[in-house]
Scaffold this motif. Structure first.
Motif, PDB file in Angstrom:
ATOM      1  N   SER A  21      38.267  30.510  25.118  1.00  0.00           N
ATOM      2  CA  SER A  21      38.648  29.215  25.669  1.00  0.00           C
ATOM      3  C   SER A  21      37.594  28.684  26.638  1.00  0.00           C
ATOM      4  O   SER A  21      37.258  27.490  26.622  1.00  0.00           O
ATOM      5  CB  SER A  21      40.003  29.354  26.379  1.00  0.00           C
ATOM      6  N   ASP A  22      37.042  29.568  27.469  1.00  0.00           N
ATOM      7  CA  ASP A  22      35.993  29.167  28.413  1.00  0.00           C
ATOM      8  C   ASP A  22      34.742  28.709  27.673  1.00  0.00           C
ATOM      9  O   ASP A  22      34.081  27.746  28.082  1.00  0.00           O
ATOM     10  CB  ASP A  22      35.647  30.331  29.346  1.00  0.00           C
ATOM     11  N   LEU A  23      34.398  29.397  26.593  1.00  0.00           N
ATOM     12  CA  LEU A  23      33.233  29.015  25.799  1.00  0.00           C
ATOM     13  C   LEU A  23      33.437  27.643  25.147  1.00  0.00           C
ATOM     14  O   LEU A  23      32.516  26.816  25.118  1.00  0.00           O
ATOM     15  CB  LEU A  23      32.935  30.070  24.735  1.00  0.00           C
ATOM     16  N   LEU A  24      34.633  27.394  24.639  1.00  0.00           N
ATOM     17  CA  LEU A  24      34.920  26.092  24.032  1.00  0.00           C
ATOM     18  C   LEU A  24      34.825  24.979  25.065  1.00  0.00           C
ATOM     19  O   LEU A  24      34.247  23.917  24.799  1.00  0.00           O
ATOM     20  CB  LEU A  24      36.312  26.101  23.397  1.00  0.00           C
ATOM     21  N   ALA A  25      35.397  25.209  26.239  1.00  0.00           N
ATOM     22  CA  ALA A  25      35.353  24.196  27.303  1.00  0.00           C
ATOM     23  C   ALA A  25      33.904  23.919  27.713  1.00  0.00           C
ATOM     24  O   ALA A  25      33.513  22.757  27.915  1.00  0.00           O
ATOM     25  CB  ALA A  25      36.178  24.666  28.501  1.00  0.00           C
ATOM     26  N   ALA A  26      33.115  24.974  27.832  1.00  0.00           N
ATOM     27  CA  ALA A  26      31.703  24.798  28.191  1.00  0.00           C
ATOM     28  C   ALA A  26      30.948  24.056  27.097  1.00  0.00           C
ATOM     29  O   ALA A  26      30.098  23.194  27.384  1.00  0.00           O
ATOM     30  CB  ALA A  26      31.064  26.167  28.456  1.00  0.00           C
ATOM     31  N   ALA A  27      31.256  24.367  25.840  1.00  0.00           N
ATOM     32  CA  ALA A  27      30.593  23.688  24.724  1.00  0.00           C
ATOM     33  C   ALA A  27      30.949  22.210  24.693  1.00  0.00           C
ATOM     34  O   ALA A  27      30.078  21.350  24.492  1.00  0.00           O
ATOM     35  CB  ALA A  27      30.980  24.360  23.402  1.00  0.00           C
ATOM     36  N   VAL A  28      32.223  21.884  24.895  1.00  0.00           N
ATOM     37  CA  VAL A  28      32.658  20.483  24.913  1.00  0.00           C
ATOM     38  C   VAL A  28      31.908  19.716  26.000  1.00  0.00           C
ATOM     39  O   VAL A  28      31.391  18.619  25.773  1.00  0.00           O
ATOM     40  CB  VAL A  28      34.181  20.390  25.134  1.00  0.00           C
ATOM     41  N   ASP A  29      31.827  20.301  27.189  1.00  0.00           N
ATOM     42  CA  ASP A  29      31.163  19.627  28.302  1.00  0.00           C
ATOM     43  C   ASP A  29      29.678  19.419  28.015  1.00  0.00           C
ATOM     44  O   ASP A  29      29.129  18.334  28.237  1.00  0.00           O
ATOM     45  CB  ASP A  29      31.350  20.450  29.579  1.00  0.00           C
ATOM     46  N   ARG A  30      29.017  20.445  27.509  1.00  0.00           N
ATOM     47  CA  ARG A  30      27.587  20.340  27.179  1.00  0.00           C
ATOM     48  C   ARG A  30      27.344  19.311  26.080  1.00  0.00           C
ATOM     49  O   ARG A  30      26.437  18.476  26.173  1.00  0.00           O
ATOM     50  CB  ARG A  30      27.059  21.703  26.724  1.00  0.00           C
ATOM     51  N   LEU A  31      28.150  19.375  25.023  1.00  0.00           N
ATOM     52  CA  LEU A  31      27.963  18.455  23.895  1.00  0.00           C
ATOM     53  C   LEU A  31      28.207  17.010  24.314  1.00  0.00           C
ATOM     54  O   LEU A  31      27.528  16.099  23.848  1.00  0.00           O
ATOM     55  CB  LEU A  31      28.898  18.848  22.748  1.00  0.00           C
ATOM     56  N   ALA A  32      29.187  16.801  25.186  1.00  0.00           N
ATOM     57  CA  ALA A  32      29.501  15.444  25.638  1.00  0.00           C
ATOM     58  C   ALA A  32      28.369  14.856  26.469  1.00  0.00           C
ATOM     59  O   ALA A  32      28.155  13.644  26.468  1.00  0.00           O
ATOM     60  CB  ALA A  32      30.794  15.453  26.437  1.00  0.00           C
ATOM     61  N   HIS A  33      27.634  15.705  27.169  1.00  0.00           N
ATOM     62  CA  HIS A  33      26.565  15.205  28.032  1.00  0.00           C
ATOM     63  C   HIS A  33      25.185  15.234  27.365  1.00  0.00           C
ATOM     64  O   HIS A  33      24.346  14.378  27.650  1.00  0.00           O
ATOM     65  CB  HIS A  33      26.523  16.015  29.329  1.00  0.00           C
ATOM     66  N   TYR A  34      24.954  16.213  26.489  1.00  0.00           N
ATOM     67  CA  TYR A  34      23.603  16.408  25.962  1.00  0.00           C
ATOM     68  C   TYR A  34      23.508  16.320  24.440  1.00  0.00           C
ATOM     69  O   TYR A  34      22.401  16.241  23.908  1.00  0.00           O
ATOM     70  CB  TYR A  34      23.060  17.773  26.414  1.00  0.00           C
ATOM     71  N   GLY A  35      24.634  16.344  23.728  1.00  0.00           N
ATOM     72  CA  GLY A  35      24.588  16.319  22.281  1.00  0.00           C
ATOM     73  C   GLY A  35      24.220  17.673  21.698  1.00  0.00           C
ATOM     74  O   GLY A  35      23.890  18.621  22.423  1.00  0.00           O
ATOM     75  N   TYR A  36      24.260  17.754  20.386  1.00  0.00           N
ATOM     76  CA  TYR A  36      24.035  19.022  19.688  1.00  0.00           C
ATOM     77  C   TYR A  36      22.622  19.553  19.906  1.00  0.00           C
ATOM     78  O   TYR A  36      22.425  20.726  20.224  1.00  0.00           O
ATOM     79  CB  TYR A  36      24.288  18.839  18.194  1.00  0.00           C
ATOM     80  N   ASP A  37      21.620  18.692  19.728  1.00  0.00           N
ATOM     81  CA  ASP A  37      20.227  19.149  19.753  1.00  0.00           C
ATOM     82  C   ASP A  37      19.822  19.720  21.106  1.00  0.00           C
ATOM     83  O   ASP A  37      19.007  20.640  21.177  1.00  0.00           O
ATOM     84  CB  ASP A  37      19.281  18.007  19.371  1.00  0.00           C
ATOM     85  N   ARG A  38      20.368  19.172  22.184  1.00  0.00           N
ATOM     86  CA  ARG A  38      19.980  19.638  23.524  1.00  0.00           C
ATOM     87  C   ARG A  38      20.995  20.607  24.133  1.00  0.00           C
ATOM     88  O   ARG A  38      20.929  20.893  25.325  1.00  0.00           O
ATOM     89  CB  ARG A  38      19.766  18.440  24.450  1.00  0.00           C
TER      90      ARG A  38
END
Length: 198
Positions: A21-38
């Motif tokens: 769950s923590d990994l998913l939350a971190a991924a959502v936050d990163r993807l929302a700010h930086y997108g897949y490539d970054r």
């Protein structure tokens, strides 16, 4: 020696469900700010406070993590609505919800990652399910699928301008202002056309 060992904290037991769950939350936050490539696996793991190897253990690949993060967030699913009026309300609620970390949705994640082929496929599939299948079936009159896609374009445009580009007027608008104008635009497409071109 034994007294010294007793003073040490016992190693913290890993909770697999919590870690995932923590990994998913971190991924959502990163993807929302930086997108897949970054967004890197290492960054996601760092944000979640775990070893990067656990990303691969729980998700297999970065692509699989991305897909799961997208599915993990809510979208617009008008197939659950009993009427066109309810569908319009759901769309308006979605577009005028206060923008914060808890309201990051599928469209935001996908738009931020639009340079990634898998994100484009997922976005097209999501729009097809929500609008071509869901909303178009509720529209009466001609060109139902075209009108549904035009409503989808309005949803995507507002999501992009508000959640990614942060344009001045939309960013500054109060929710009731957005709702007033969006309702007019959406209803003009949702209402049965009286004299469509042939």
């Amino acid at each position: 020696m034994l007294d010294h060992m007793a003073d040490k904290d016992p190693p913290r037991r890993r909770n697999a469900g919590r870690t995932r769950s923590d990994l998913l939350a971190a991924a959502v936050d990163r993807l929302a700010h930086y997108g897949y490539d970054r967004t890197s696996v290492r960054d996601v793991a760092h944000d979640a406070g775990v070893d990067p190897a656990l990303v691969y253990r729980y998700f297999g690949t970065k692509d699989a993590l991305f897909e799961e993060a997208v599915r993990h967030r809510g979208g617009i699913d008008v197939r659950q609505c009993d009427s066109l009026d309810q569908s319009v309300r759901v769309i308006l609620d979605h577009l005028t919800t206060a923008s914060d970390s808890t309201s990051i949705d599928q469209l935001t994640l996908l738009l931020h990652s639009a340079s990634h082929d898998e994100a484009v496929r997922l976005l097209r599939d999501r729009l097809h399910i929500d609008f071509n299948d869901g909303l178009a079936a509720q529209l009466s009159g001609t060109d139902a699928e075209l009108r549904a896609e035009l409503i989808a374009s309005l949803v995507l445009g507002v999501t992009l301008l508000r959640g990614t580009l942060h344009t001045r007027a939309i960013e500054a608008a109060a929710p009731e202002q957005l709702r007033f104008y969006l309702e007019k635009a959406i209803c003009s497409l949702a209402d049965e056309p009286t004299d469509p071109p042939h």
